[in-house]
Design an enzyme around this catalytic site. Structure first.
Site, PDB file in Angstrom:
ATOM      1  N   HIS A   1      -3.401   6.708   3.081  1.00 25.46           N
ATOM      2  CA  HIS A   1      -3.801   5.451   2.439  1.00 25.46           C
ATOM      3  C   HIS A   1      -5.127   5.018   3.059  1.00 25.46           C
ATOM      4  O   HIS A   1      -5.289   5.039   4.275  1.00 25.46           O
ATOM      5  CB  HIS A   1      -2.726   4.381   2.666  1.00 25.46           C
ATOM      6  CG  HIS A   1      -3.218   3.002   2.398  1.00 25.46           C
ATOM      7  ND1 HIS A   1      -3.861   2.670   1.230  1.00 25.46           N
ATOM      8  CD2 HIS A   1      -3.196   1.868   3.159  1.00 25.46           C
ATOM      9  CE1 HIS A   1      -4.206   1.383   1.281  1.00 25.46           C
ATOM     10  NE2 HIS A   1      -3.816   0.886   2.437  1.00 25.46           N
TER      11      HIS A   1
ATOM     12  N   CYS B   1       0.803  -1.229   0.000  1.00 20.96           N
ATOM     13  CA  CYS B   1       0.000   0.000   0.000  1.00 20.96           C
ATOM     14  C   CYS B   1       0.835   1.277   0.000  1.00 20.96           C
ATOM     15  O   CYS B   1       0.316   2.360  -0.255  1.00 20.96           O
ATOM     16  CB  CYS B   1      -0.919   0.017   1.210  1.00 20.96           C
ATOM     17  SG  CYS B   1      -1.900  -1.456   1.309  1.00 20.96           S
TER      18      CYS B   1
ATOM     19  N   ASN C   1     -10.229  -0.708   0.380  1.00 21.95           N
ATOM     20  CA  ASN C   1      -8.766  -0.538   0.413  1.00 21.95           C
ATOM     21  C   ASN C   1      -8.209  -1.010  -0.938  1.00 21.95           C
ATOM     22  O   ASN C   1      -8.250  -2.200  -1.233  1.00 21.95           O
ATOM     23  CB  ASN C   1      -8.218  -1.371   1.585  1.00 21.95           C
ATOM     24  CG  ASN C   1      -6.703  -1.331   1.696  1.00 21.95           C
ATOM     25  OD1 ASN C   1      -6.000  -1.046   0.731  1.00 21.95           O
ATOM     26  ND2 ASN C   1      -6.205  -1.647   2.870  1.00 21.95           N
TER      27      ASN C   1
HETATM   28  N1  ACO Z   1     -17.493  -9.946   9.694  1.00 22.30           N
HETATM   29  C1  ACO Z   1     -17.851 -10.287  10.962  1.00 22.30           C
HETATM   30  N2  ACO Z   1     -16.942 -10.558  11.922  1.00 22.30           N
HETATM   31  C2  ACO Z   1     -15.653 -10.514  11.580  1.00 22.30           C
HETATM   32  C3  ACO Z   1     -15.222 -10.179  10.279  1.00 22.30           C
HETATM   33  C4  ACO Z   1     -16.214  -9.894   9.319  1.00 22.30           C
HETATM   34  N3  ACO Z   1     -15.906  -9.562   8.067  1.00 22.30           N
HETATM   35  N4  ACO Z   1     -13.866 -10.212  10.248  1.00 22.30           N
HETATM   36  C5  ACO Z   1     -13.453 -10.552  11.482  1.00 22.30           C
HETATM   37  N5  ACO Z   1     -14.535 -10.752  12.287  1.00 22.30           N
HETATM   38  C6  ACO Z   1     -14.560 -11.116  13.703  1.00 22.30           C
HETATM   39  C7  ACO Z   1     -13.323 -11.885  14.121  1.00 22.30           C
HETATM   40  O1  ACO Z   1     -13.459 -13.259  13.853  1.00 22.30           O
HETATM   41  C8  ACO Z   1     -13.288 -11.588  15.600  1.00 22.30           C
HETATM   42  O2  ACO Z   1     -14.184 -12.441  16.258  1.00 22.30           O
HETATM   43  P1  ACO Z   1     -13.833 -13.096  17.690  1.00 22.30           P
HETATM   44  O3  ACO Z   1     -13.674 -11.928  18.609  1.00 22.30           O
HETATM   45  O4  ACO Z   1     -15.019 -13.942  17.962  1.00 22.30           O
HETATM   46  O5  ACO Z   1     -12.553 -13.855  17.471  1.00 22.30           O
HETATM   47  C9  ACO Z   1     -13.844 -10.167  15.716  1.00 22.30           C
HETATM   48  O6  ACO Z   1     -14.550  -9.928  14.487  1.00 22.30           O
HETATM   49  C10 ACO Z   1     -12.779  -9.093  15.897  1.00 22.30           C
HETATM   50  O7  ACO Z   1     -11.749  -9.315  14.922  1.00 22.30           O
HETATM   51  P2  ACO Z   1     -10.538  -8.333  14.792  1.00 22.30           P
HETATM   52  O8  ACO Z   1      -9.584  -8.876  13.784  1.00 22.30           O
HETATM   53  O9  ACO Z   1     -10.019  -8.002  16.157  1.00 22.30           O
HETATM   54  O10 ACO Z   1     -11.281  -7.044  14.193  1.00 22.30           O
HETATM   55  P3  ACO Z   1     -10.723  -5.602  13.998  1.00 22.30           P
HETATM   56  O11 ACO Z   1     -11.582  -4.633  14.692  1.00 22.30           O
HETATM   57  O12 ACO Z   1      -9.238  -5.532  14.230  1.00 22.30           O
HETATM   58  O13 ACO Z   1     -10.976  -5.360  12.446  1.00 22.30           O
HETATM   59  C11 ACO Z   1      -9.682  -5.301  10.410  1.00 22.30           C
HETATM   60  C12 ACO Z   1     -10.333  -6.181  11.490  1.00 22.30           C
HETATM   61  C13 ACO Z   1     -10.789  -4.564   9.688  1.00 22.30           C
HETATM   62  C14 ACO Z   1      -8.936  -6.209   9.454  1.00 22.30           C
HETATM   63  C15 ACO Z   1      -8.717  -4.280  11.074  1.00 22.30           C
HETATM   64  O14 ACO Z   1      -7.897  -4.945  11.999  1.00 22.30           O
HETATM   65  C16 ACO Z   1      -7.828  -3.560  10.090  1.00 22.30           C
HETATM   66  O15 ACO Z   1      -8.277  -2.829   9.226  1.00 22.30           O
HETATM   67  N6  ACO Z   1      -6.482  -3.700  10.232  1.00 22.30           N
HETATM   68  C17 ACO Z   1      -5.482  -2.972   9.478  1.00 22.30           C
HETATM   69  C18 ACO Z   1      -5.345  -3.466   8.089  1.00 22.30           C
HETATM   70  C19 ACO Z   1      -4.165  -2.753   7.439  1.00 22.30           C
HETATM   71  O16 ACO Z   1      -3.831  -1.636   7.745  1.00 22.30           O
HETATM   72  N7  ACO Z   1      -3.492  -3.431   6.541  1.00 22.30           N
HETATM   73  C20 ACO Z   1      -2.287  -2.879   5.964  1.00 22.30           C
HETATM   74  C21 ACO Z   1      -2.588  -2.063   4.763  1.00 22.30           C
HETATM   75  S1  ACO Z   1      -3.322  -2.999   3.504  1.00 22.30           S
HETATM   76  C22 ACO Z   1      -2.055  -3.510   2.418  1.00 22.30           C
HETATM   77  O17 ACO Z   1      -0.881  -3.345   2.649  1.00 22.30           O
HETATM   78  C23 ACO Z   1      -2.454  -4.256   1.152  1.00 22.30           C
END
Ligand code: ACO
Length: 328
Positions: free
Chosen positions: A255, A115, A285
């Site tokens: 980003h 990214c 994204n």
């Molecule tokens: N729908 C419903 N529930 C979900 C989903 C979904 N799509 N995805 C995950 N969950 C659940 C998980 O299973 C978890 O359940 P549990 O508590 O029973 O285990 C719960 O939701 C919480 O999961 P987390 O992973 O803690 O959720 P979080 O709030 O962190 O959100 C996300 C996840 C959106 C991926 C976030 O962490 C994020 O955006 N992270 C950064 C991503 C990023 O910056 N990437 C780098 C840039 S991209 C690149 O380089 C290509």
């Protein structure tokens, strides 16, 4: 020879017509519009059709950028295409876009920095223009991420979308253009976001396919914290390096990783929300394409005009990050 400021002369963007909404995803994995909206800010993302690929969107964005810069494809000296989802492993997507647009005098290449790729490209060509090595550069961020997304993994498949953005850079008058830019990486976090299959380490085999090793895998929660810290810290550093304060910044274009990351970065910088651009609800994204798509939307809507000072900040797999301050 006197150094020459490098700035953006024209931009363009392109994305597939196909749209994947949160309601569509509800039918594919165990998720909900409510979860996706509150956790990411995303409502829909553009998705390439089976017969569409990265260089097509990159070339469309590039043509627009060159035309808006008032140049011809033959004027371009270098094409840097930032992508993590190339058409194929060889030749580079930059070379394929060169062929497509007829930039016969350019050197085409790819940058692989997830990214942060667009800021990597900007940083590389800035010094080439500043030192007079080249005159005009085309930097493209182009991705078809949806072909690398595992639609059985709800934690990644709701996030990514497809598209491309492009910028033509060239000499600009003193006081304008890129005032500060820097890129960084920390390979110790290599397994926070990765697609292990298909390279020389885990060559394509029935096993790598059965183990779904060709798809993106992400530890989103851990990345979240590193992303916020890295993007905010490099922003502060670049604003200082440009000889400015955060109050001098007219618009921040981060980003578009996750709306909550954007909000947390803005809060750390102490900048008001109305100065921070977001289009994540519509595009999701789009990795290296997200910043140039957002910048071009801002130019087209008049949010960026002559004299506007813009702060760009990115974070991605690697992990990689970067920050750039530009005055238009
Ligand atoms: N729908 C419903 N529930 C979900 C989903 C979904 N799509 N995805 C995950 N969950 C659940 C998980 O299973 C978890 O359940 P549990 O508590 O029973 O285990 C719960 O939701 C919480 O999961 P987390 O992973 O803690 O959720 P979080 O709030 O962190 O959100 C996300 C996840 C959106 C991926 C976030 O962490 C994020 O955006 N992270 C950064 C991503 C990023 O910056 N990437 C780098 C840039 S991209 C690149 O380089 C290509």
């Amino acid at each position: 020879m006197a150094e020459q400021n490098a700035g953006i002369l024209g931009m363009g963007h392109s994305y597939p017509e196909g749209i994947l909404t949160n309601a569509d995803l509800e039918k594919i994995v165990d998720t909900s519009d409510e979860w996706i909206t509150t956790r990411t800010g995303i409502k829909q993302r553009h998705k390439a059709a089976e017969n569409e690929y990265t260089s097509q969107f990159g070339a469309a964005a590039a043509r627009q950028a060159i035309e808006r810069a008032g140049l011809n494809p033959e004027d371009i000296d270098i094409i840097v295409c930032a992508t993590t989802t190339p058409d194929q492993i060889m030749p580079s997507t930059g070379a394929l876009i060169q062929k497509e647009i007829g930039a016969v005098n350019a050197a085409g290449m790819d940058v692989f920095a997830a990214c942060s790729g667009f800021l990597y490209g900007i940083t590389m060509v800035e010094s080439m223009i500043r030192t007079g090595q080249i005159k005009y550069a085309l930097v493209i961020g182009a991705e078809v991420l949806t072909k690398y997304v595992d639609y059985t993994d709800r934690s990644t498949c709701v996030i990514f979308g497809d598209g491309a953005g492009a910028a033509v850079l060239g000499p600009v008058e003193a006081g304008k253009g890129i005032l500060a830019t820097k890129i960084k990486s920390d390979g110790r976090y290599d397994e926070q976001l990765y697609a292990p299959g298909g390279g020389t380490k885990y060559g394509t085999s029935h096993e790598t396919i059965d183990d779904r090793m060709h798809f993106f895998k992400m530890k989103g929660n851990e990345l979240f914290k590193i992303a916020v810290r890295s993007m905010a810290d490099i922003s502060v550093e670049m604003v200082g390096k440009a000889g400015l304060t955060i109050d001098d910044i007219d618009i921040v274009i981060p980003h578009q990783a996750n709306q909550r990351i954007t909000d947390a970065v803005a809060q750390r910088l102490g900048i008001s929300e109305d100065k921070v651009y977001s289009n994540i609800a519509e595009h999701g994204n789009t990795s290296s394409a997200s910043i140039p798509i957002a910048m071009d939307e801002c130019i087209q809507s008049g949010k960026i005009k002559e004299g506007t000072t813009v702060l760009l900040t990115a974070f991605g797999g690697g992990v990689t990050w970067g920050g750039t301050v530009i005055r238009f």
